[in-house]
Design a protein around this motif. Structure first.
Motif, mmCIF file in Angstrom:
data_model
loop_
_atom_site.group_PDB
_atom_site.id
_atom_site.type_symbol
_atom_site.label_atom_id
_atom_site.label_comp_id
_atom_site.label_asym_id
_atom_site.label_seq_id
_atom_site.Cartn_x
_atom_site.Cartn_y
_atom_site.Cartn_z
ATOM 1 N N THR A 35 0.827 -1.211 0.000
ATOM 2 C CA THR A 35 0.000 0.000 0.000
ATOM 3 C C THR A 35 0.858 1.257 0.000
ATOM 4 N N LEU A 36 2.153 1.111 0.282
ATOM 5 C CA LEU A 36 3.071 2.257 0.353
ATOM 6 C C LEU A 36 4.215 2.139 -0.653
ATOM 7 N N SER A 39 6.974 4.900 -1.560
ATOM 8 C CA SER A 39 6.604 6.169 -0.922
ATOM 9 C C SER A 39 7.635 6.679 0.074
ATOM 10 N N ASN A 80 10.412 9.746 -1.183
ATOM 11 C CA ASN A 80 9.166 9.363 -1.819
ATOM 12 C C ASN A 80 9.386 9.441 -3.328
ATOM 13 N N THR A 82 7.024 8.330 -5.541
ATOM 14 C CA THR A 82 5.753 8.238 -6.244
ATOM 15 C C THR A 82 5.486 9.513 -7.038
ATOM 16 N N ASP A 84 3.212 11.621 -6.683
ATOM 17 C CA ASP A 84 2.621 12.708 -5.910
ATOM 18 C C ASP A 84 3.571 13.908 -5.872
ATOM 19 N N LYS A 142 1.156 5.167 -8.546
ATOM 20 C CA LYS A 142 0.063 5.708 -7.734
ATOM 21 C C LYS A 142 0.627 6.799 -6.837
ATOM 22 N N ILE A 144 1.241 8.874 -3.694
ATOM 23 C CA ILE A 144 1.067 8.686 -2.256
ATOM 24 C C ILE A 144 1.600 9.928 -1.568
ATOM 25 N N ASN A 146 3.242 11.810 1.076
ATOM 26 C CA ASN A 146 4.171 11.469 2.152
ATOM 27 C C ASN A 146 5.350 12.441 2.111
#
Length: 160
Positions: A35-36, A39, A80, A82, A84, A142, A144, A146
């Motif tokens: 799920t992470l 990240s 991180n 990702t 994001d 995806k 995330i 963080n």
């Protein structure tokens, strides 16, 4: 699409998730927390507590989730990666290539060096096409949220 798949292959086979994906304890030991994925060090996790006397004999400490590393350079937290904006969402391809080729944080010329255990000295040997494929995959991940803590300088203990 094929470049993203190639980038995913390079990220997975290059071990990026070994440091950039937090671990949780599974039945056979540490395993990726899917799920992470990529990240980095969880923002809510406190800094690792380190016995500096033990550090002198062992030289290195790693957090339970394998995203924070402590050594003579201080404390480094895995970034991180990702898509994001708290990860590499705002990066462009040139920044990514510069970061890996030159070991510079966020791919910015005036920034600090990337800290251990990031093996940028090895990854800089990848071709431009390989690094561009990795970047394409990371931008496709995806997102995330963080915000990873900044690195901390080494604590110098004076011997009495």
């Amino acid at each position: 699409e094929s470049q993203v798949k190639w980038g995913e292959h390079l990220v997975m086979s290059g071990g990026c998730g070994d440091c950039h994906t937090p671990k949780k304890m599974g039945p056979h030991g540490p395993e990726d927390d899917s799920t992470l994925l990529l990240s980095g060090h969880p923002a809510k996790m406190p800094p690792p507590e380190v016995d500096r006397n033990a550090m002198e004999s062992k030289g290195l400490f790693v957090s339970n989730d394998l995203t924070a590393w402590v050594g003579p350079w201080g404390i480094s937290y895995r970034a991180n990666l990702t898509s994001d904006i708290t990860g590499i969402g705002m990066w462009n391809e040139d920044q990514f290539l510069f970061a890996i080729r030159n070991g510079k944080l966020k791919g910015l010329a005036g920034s600090r060096m990337l800290l251990p255990p990031m093996p940028w000295q090895s990854f800089r040997n990848l071709t431009d096409d390989e690094l561009k494929a990795i970047f394409s995959y990371l931008k496709f991940t995806k997102p995330i949220v963080n915000v990873v803590p900044p690195s901390a300088p080494p604590v110098i203990q004076r011997k009495m």
